[in-house]
Design a protein around this motif. Structure first.
Motif, mmCIF file in Angstrom:
data_model
loop_
_atom_site.group_PDB
_atom_site.id
_atom_site.type_symbol
_atom_site.label_atom_id
_atom_site.label_comp_id
_atom_site.label_asym_id
_atom_site.label_seq_id
_atom_site.Cartn_x
_atom_site.Cartn_y
_atom_site.Cartn_z
ATOM 1 N N ALA A 1 1.055 -1.045 -0.061
ATOM 2 C CA ALA A 1 0.109 -0.133 0.146
ATOM 3 C C ALA A 1 0.910 1.224 0.129
ATOM 4 O O ALA A 1 0.256 2.470 -0.133
ATOM 5 C CB ALA A 1 -0.799 -0.171 1.122
ATOM 6 N N VAL A 2 2.106 1.191 0.286
ATOM 7 C CA VAL A 2 2.966 2.258 0.482
ATOM 8 C C VAL A 2 3.445 2.867 -1.010
ATOM 9 O O VAL A 2 3.522 3.994 -0.795
ATOM 10 C CB VAL A 2 4.243 1.931 1.309
ATOM 11 C CG1 VAL A 2 5.261 3.154 1.343
ATOM 12 C CG2 VAL A 2 3.770 1.428 2.632
ATOM 13 N N HIS A 3 3.660 2.165 -1.816
ATOM 14 C CA HIS A 3 4.013 2.723 -3.260
ATOM 15 C C HIS A 3 2.918 2.065 -4.218
ATOM 16 O O HIS A 3 2.421 1.168 -4.248
ATOM 17 C CB HIS A 3 5.523 1.997 -3.604
ATOM 18 C CG HIS A 3 6.553 2.426 -2.709
ATOM 19 N ND1 HIS A 3 6.928 1.696 -1.556
ATOM 20 C CD2 HIS A 3 7.254 3.632 -2.785
ATOM 21 C CE1 HIS A 3 7.846 2.421 -0.904
ATOM 22 N NE2 HIS A 3 8.199 3.469 -1.558
ATOM 23 N N ASP A 4 2.781 3.115 -5.246
ATOM 24 C CA ASP A 4 2.014 2.719 -6.367
ATOM 25 C C ASP A 4 2.514 2.057 -7.425
ATOM 26 O O ASP A 4 3.823 1.528 -7.097
ATOM 27 C CB ASP A 4 1.329 4.069 -7.013
ATOM 28 C CG ASP A 4 2.500 4.890 -7.807
ATOM 29 O OD1 ASP A 4 3.527 4.571 -8.011
ATOM 30 O OD2 ASP A 4 2.175 6.273 -7.789
ATOM 31 N N LYS B 1 5.955 5.015 -6.945
ATOM 32 C CA LYS B 1 6.054 6.261 -6.283
ATOM 33 C C LYS B 1 5.352 6.337 -4.846
ATOM 34 O O LYS B 1 4.385 5.566 -4.530
ATOM 35 C CB LYS B 1 5.120 7.442 -7.079
ATOM 36 C CG LYS B 1 5.073 8.777 -6.634
ATOM 37 C CD LYS B 1 4.157 9.799 -7.369
ATOM 38 C CE LYS B 1 3.864 11.001 -6.573
ATOM 39 N NZ LYS B 1 2.756 11.443 -7.263
ATOM 40 N N LEU B 2 5.940 6.892 -4.067
ATOM 41 C CA LEU B 2 5.466 6.752 -2.464
ATOM 42 C C LEU B 2 3.967 7.329 -2.424
ATOM 43 O O LEU B 2 3.761 8.517 -2.972
ATOM 44 C CB LEU B 2 6.327 7.504 -1.617
ATOM 45 C CG LEU B 2 6.083 7.690 -0.114
ATOM 46 C CD1 LEU B 2 6.193 6.215 0.603
ATOM 47 C CD2 LEU B 2 7.027 8.482 0.917
ATOM 48 N N ARG B 3 3.313 6.703 -1.721
ATOM 49 C CA ARG B 3 1.783 7.394 -1.566
ATOM 50 C C ARG B 3 1.759 8.150 -0.443
ATOM 51 O O ARG B 3 2.510 8.002 0.229
ATOM 52 C CB ARG B 3 0.614 6.131 -1.559
ATOM 53 C CG ARG B 3 0.619 5.281 -2.786
ATOM 54 C CD ARG B 3 -0.701 4.480 -2.774
ATOM 55 N NE ARG B 3 -0.987 3.694 -3.915
ATOM 56 C CZ ARG B 3 -0.824 2.321 -4.156
ATOM 57 N NH1 ARG B 3 -0.183 1.645 -3.217
ATOM 58 N NH2 ARG B 3 -0.928 1.807 -5.523
ATOM 59 N N THR B 4 0.764 9.269 -0.312
ATOM 60 C CA THR B 4 0.464 9.870 0.627
ATOM 61 C C THR B 4 0.023 9.039 1.974
ATOM 62 O O THR B 4 -0.400 8.023 1.794
ATOM 63 C CB THR B 4 -0.595 10.894 0.799
ATOM 64 O OG1 THR B 4 -1.949 10.379 0.446
ATOM 65 C CG2 THR B 4 -0.308 11.822 -0.603
ATOM 66 N N ASN B 5 0.150 9.589 3.321
ATOM 67 C CA ASN B 5 -0.359 8.748 4.402
ATOM 68 C C ASN B 5 -1.822 8.647 4.309
ATOM 69 O O ASN B 5 -1.985 7.336 4.539
ATOM 70 C CB ASN B 5 -0.222 9.514 5.526
ATOM 71 C CG ASN B 5 1.559 9.328 6.062
ATOM 72 O OD1 ASN B 5 2.285 8.692 5.604
ATOM 73 N ND2 ASN B 5 1.920 10.318 6.889
#
Length: 157
Positions: free
Chosen positions: A37-40, A44-48
């Motif tokens: 769930a952390v990266h798409d 790319k890093l997803r928002t909290n």
């Protein structure tokens, strides 16, 4: 007690993913990994808020095994879990596993070593805060993991 929603927490290299996959095969329940769930899809890093929303959507399902951190969603998962597993092998073993698995990634080695100082208390707190209707297990060794599998296999039927 029915093992239909299993929350697995613990530091990097503690064996969360391995246990989750073994439980998935045993119980025929899908595994969700918080790290996913952390990266798409592009890395790319997803928002909290995106991460939290994804993990909470998994926790709202009828059956699941969710393994991983993101202590912001611990209470959401714990409130729905039927089983909570705290993976807590010795620190040296976790660091060794991360070193081998992640090719000496210094950042991951650092967080594996420092995990207990930064997140251990949150793990202990969630473990101690769940209701009596949630089965809790602390897994320190491979023998503990094997015993947990035996217990949950018996309760499946």
């Amino acid at each position: 007690m029915s093992a239909t929603r299993i929350m697995i927490i613990g530091g990097p290299g503690s064996g969360k993913s391995r246990l989750a996959l073994r439980l998935s095969r045993l119980l025929d329940i899908v595994v969700y990994c918080v790290d996913e769930a952390v990266h798409d899809e592009d890395g790319k890093l997803r928002t909290n808020s995106e991460i939290d929303s994804t993990v909470r959507s998994w926790a709202s399902k009828h059956q699941w095994i969710i393994e991983g951190g993101n202590s912001r969603t611990y209470s959401d998962r714990a409130s729905r879990a039927t089983v909570l597993v705290f993976m807590k092998p010795p620190r040296w073993l976790r660091v060794y596993r991360v070193a081998i698995r992640d090719k000496f990634n210094l950042s991951l080695l650092y967080w594996s070593f420092k995990y207990d100082e930064f997140f251990g208390l949150k793990d202990e707190m969630i473990l101690g805060s769940v209701g009596k209707d949630i089965a809790t297990y602390t897994v320190r060794t491979n023998k503990d993991a094997d015993e947990l599998l035996r217990i949950l296999a018996r309760k499946k039927y």
